[in-house]
Design a protein around this motif. Structure first.
Motif, mmCIF file in Angstrom:
data_model
loop_
_atom_site.group_PDB
_atom_site.id
_atom_site.type_symbol
_atom_site.label_atom_id
_atom_site.label_comp_id
_atom_site.label_asym_id
_atom_site.label_seq_id
_atom_site.Cartn_x
_atom_site.Cartn_y
_atom_site.Cartn_z
ATOM 1 N N ARG A 26 0.879 -1.181 0.000
ATOM 2 C CA ARG A 26 0.000 0.000 0.000
ATOM 3 C C ARG A 26 0.905 1.215 0.000
ATOM 4 N NH1 ARG A 26 -3.538 -1.747 5.152
ATOM 5 N NH2 ARG A 26 -4.965 -3.236 4.199
ATOM 6 N N GLU A 27 1.269 1.640 -1.193
ATOM 7 C CA GLU A 27 2.328 2.643 -1.317
ATOM 8 C C GLU A 27 1.738 4.031 -1.592
ATOM 9 O OE1 GLU A 27 4.873 2.246 -4.803
ATOM 10 O OE2 GLU A 27 6.611 2.518 -3.500
ATOM 11 N N GLN A 47 18.454 1.075 -3.603
ATOM 12 C CA GLN A 47 17.205 1.279 -2.863
ATOM 13 C C GLN A 47 16.671 -0.063 -2.358
ATOM 14 O OE1 GLN A 47 13.684 2.771 -5.219
ATOM 15 N NE2 GLN A 47 13.985 4.476 -3.847
ATOM 16 N N ILE A 48 16.070 -0.054 -1.196
ATOM 17 C CA ILE A 48 15.446 -1.293 -0.714
ATOM 18 C C ILE A 48 14.360 -1.724 -1.696
ATOM 19 C CG2 ILE A 48 15.913 -0.969 1.758
ATOM 20 C CD1 ILE A 48 12.886 -0.066 1.969
ATOM 21 N N ALA A 49 14.036 -3.013 -1.676
ATOM 22 C CA ALA A 49 12.915 -3.501 -2.483
ATOM 23 C C ALA A 49 11.633 -2.905 -1.911
ATOM 24 C CB ALA A 49 12.866 -5.024 -2.432
ATOM 25 N N PRO A 50 10.673 -2.579 -2.775
ATOM 26 C CA PRO A 50 9.474 -1.889 -2.267
ATOM 27 C C PRO A 50 8.752 -2.658 -1.166
ATOM 28 C CG PRO A 50 9.200 -2.572 -4.572
ATOM 29 C CD PRO A 50 10.637 -2.752 -4.226
ATOM 30 N N GLU A 51 8.713 -3.986 -1.271
ATOM 31 C CA GLU A 51 7.987 -4.762 -0.257
ATOM 32 C C GLU A 51 8.685 -4.723 1.105
ATOM 33 O OE1 GLU A 51 9.527 -5.940 -2.885
ATOM 34 O OE2 GLU A 51 10.582 -7.820 -2.485
ATOM 35 N N GLN A 52 9.950 -4.281 1.121
ATOM 36 C CA GLN A 52 10.628 -4.140 2.413
ATOM 37 C C GLN A 52 10.104 -2.924 3.177
ATOM 38 O OE1 GLN A 52 14.833 -4.555 0.716
ATOM 39 N NE2 GLN A 52 15.033 -5.601 2.668
ATOM 40 N N GLY A 53 9.568 -1.952 2.450
ATOM 41 C CA GLY A 53 9.096 -0.724 3.104
ATOM 42 C C GLY A 53 8.030 -0.991 4.151
ATOM 43 N N PRO A 54 6.884 -1.607 3.747
ATOM 44 C CA PRO A 54 5.868 -1.873 4.763
ATOM 45 C C PRO A 54 6.343 -2.830 5.839
ATOM 46 C CG PRO A 54 5.189 -2.689 2.589
ATOM 47 C CD PRO A 54 6.424 -1.896 2.384
ATOM 48 N N PHE A 55 7.303 -3.683 5.512
ATOM 49 C CA PHE A 55 7.827 -4.583 6.545
ATOM 50 C C PHE A 55 8.594 -3.779 7.603
ATOM 51 C CE2 PHE A 55 10.974 -7.570 8.308
ATOM 52 C CZ PHE A 55 10.091 -8.520 8.821
ATOM 53 N N LEU A 56 9.434 -2.852 7.154
ATOM 54 C CA LEU A 56 10.158 -2.004 8.123
ATOM 55 C C LEU A 56 9.160 -1.196 8.960
ATOM 56 C CD1 LEU A 56 13.092 -0.639 5.896
ATOM 57 C CD2 LEU A 56 13.213 -2.457 7.627
ATOM 58 N N ALA A 57 8.133 -0.683 8.290
ATOM 59 C CA ALA A 57 7.118 0.093 9.007
ATOM 60 C C ALA A 57 6.419 -0.768 10.050
ATOM 61 C CB ALA A 57 6.110 0.667 8.018
ATOM 62 N N MET A 58 6.146 -2.010 9.682
ATOM 63 C CA MET A 58 5.490 -2.930 10.628
ATOM 64 C C MET A 58 6.376 -3.165 11.847
ATOM 65 S SD MET A 58 2.668 -4.760 10.891
ATOM 66 C CE MET A 58 2.003 -5.284 9.320
ATOM 67 N N TYR A 77 13.985 6.337 0.493
ATOM 68 C CA TYR A 77 12.789 5.481 0.462
ATOM 69 C C TYR A 77 12.559 4.755 1.792
ATOM 70 C CZ TYR A 77 9.198 2.385 -1.452
ATOM 71 O OH TYR A 77 8.020 1.710 -1.694
ATOM 72 N N SER A 78 13.599 4.105 2.330
ATOM 73 C CA SER A 78 13.399 3.400 3.604
ATOM 74 C C SER A 78 13.053 4.391 4.721
ATOM 75 C CB SER A 78 14.622 2.557 3.976
ATOM 76 O OG SER A 78 15.818 3.281 3.856
ATOM 77 N N SER A 79 13.641 5.591 4.656
ATOM 78 C CA SER A 79 13.327 6.607 5.691
ATOM 79 C C SER A 79 11.854 6.962 5.688
ATOM 80 C CB SER A 79 14.095 7.906 5.481
ATOM 81 O OG SER A 79 15.250 7.730 4.766
ATOM 82 N N LEU A 80 11.264 7.048 4.467
ATOM 83 C CA LEU A 80 9.841 7.394 4.390
ATOM 84 C C LEU A 80 8.998 6.365 5.139
ATOM 85 C CD1 LEU A 80 9.225 8.537 0.682
ATOM 86 C CD2 LEU A 80 9.394 9.975 2.723
#
Ligand SMILES: C[S@@+](CC[C@H](N)C(=O)[O-])C[C@H]1O[C@@H](n2cnc3c(N)ncnc32)[C@H](O)[C@@H]1O
Length: 224
Positions: A26-27, A47-58, A77-80
């Motif tokens: 959910r980007e 850049q991290i893979a996009p699916e890593q973003g919500p995982f880091l957020a979780m 990107y990961s900072s966001l």
């Protein structure tokens, strides 16, 4: 391979990857725009893979994190994702040495309004982490994400471990390093550094450990 390993990761075809992203990512629009802008950089694969973003957020949400450190901002990107999961009073210290990459990061941090939670430190990350330690941050950090120059991974790990509170988490990216860690023929400095850290982490009683074969390998180390 042990005969006890019945379940293997599902082979990732392009079609299946698109499916996973379409139902798992959910980007927000500005996050996607940052990925699009970064796609023009020659170093875009950093850049991290996009699916890593919500995982880091979780992870940030599960930890109830308020104070985070990121080693390697790149274009932000990961900072966001990390900052987006922090409460209003939360803070992310983001380390990098590149004016060029972090100019893009700053632009998107501002566009998303997350700039209020992110503090960029433009200096060698080991110096920034030492400064945080000297400034009294030891034992106060909830979450650290290590994703910068591989030769210094162990130095970042040791400093982040000192910064973490008990129960805090370090996530270390690229710990499978495109498979090179498991190939004894490959002995360039980055591969050797990651391989050595993986070996050290496995025996490190200071942390609980999980190495996820996710994206390029993501290791989670929780401080005991
Ligand atoms: C793999 S990229 C980070 C990617 C980022 N996490 C993302 O999601 O887009 C690594 C970054 O580390 C930075 N870097 C390299 N050496 C560094 C050092 N000694 N100290 C701080 N940052 C460094 C690079 O400039 C680069 O932006």
């Amino acid at each position: 391979m042990s005969s006890l390993n019945f379940v293997r990761p599902t082979p990732m075809t392009d079609t299946l990857y698109e499916y996973a992203l379409s139902f798992g990512l959910r980007e927000p629009d500005h996050f996607r725009a940052l990925r699009s802008e970064t796609s023009h950089f020659t170093n875009r694969e950093m850049q991290i893979a996009p699916e890593q973003g919500p995982f880091l957020a979780m992870l940030v949400r599960l930890l109830g994190a308020k104070y985070c450190v990121e080693v390697g901002a790149f274009t932000g990107y990961s900072s966001l994702w990390i900052a987006g999961a922090l409460p209003p009073e939360g803070k992310l210290i983001s380390c990098d040495i590149s004016e060029e990459y972090t100019a893009v990061a700053r632009k998107y941090w501002k566009l998303t309004g997350l700039d209020a939670k992110i503090e960029l430190r433009l200096a060698p990350a080991a110096d920034t982490l030492d400064a945080l330690l000297a400034g009294g941050a030891a034992g106060r950090v909830d979450f650290a994400f290590i994703d910068a120059d591989k030769a210094n991974y162990d130095a970042y790990y040791e400093r982040c471990l000192k910064l973490l509170r008990a129960g805090g988490l370090i996530a270390i990216d690229n710990t499978l390093w495109d498979g090179k860690v498991a190939d004894p023929q490959v002995n360039d400095p980055d591969t050797v550094a990651i391989r050595a850290l993986n070996k050290k982490l496995y025996a490190d009683e200071r942390v609980s450990l999980s190495l996820l074969p996710f994206a390029d390998g993501l290791t989670l180390a929780m401080k005991r």
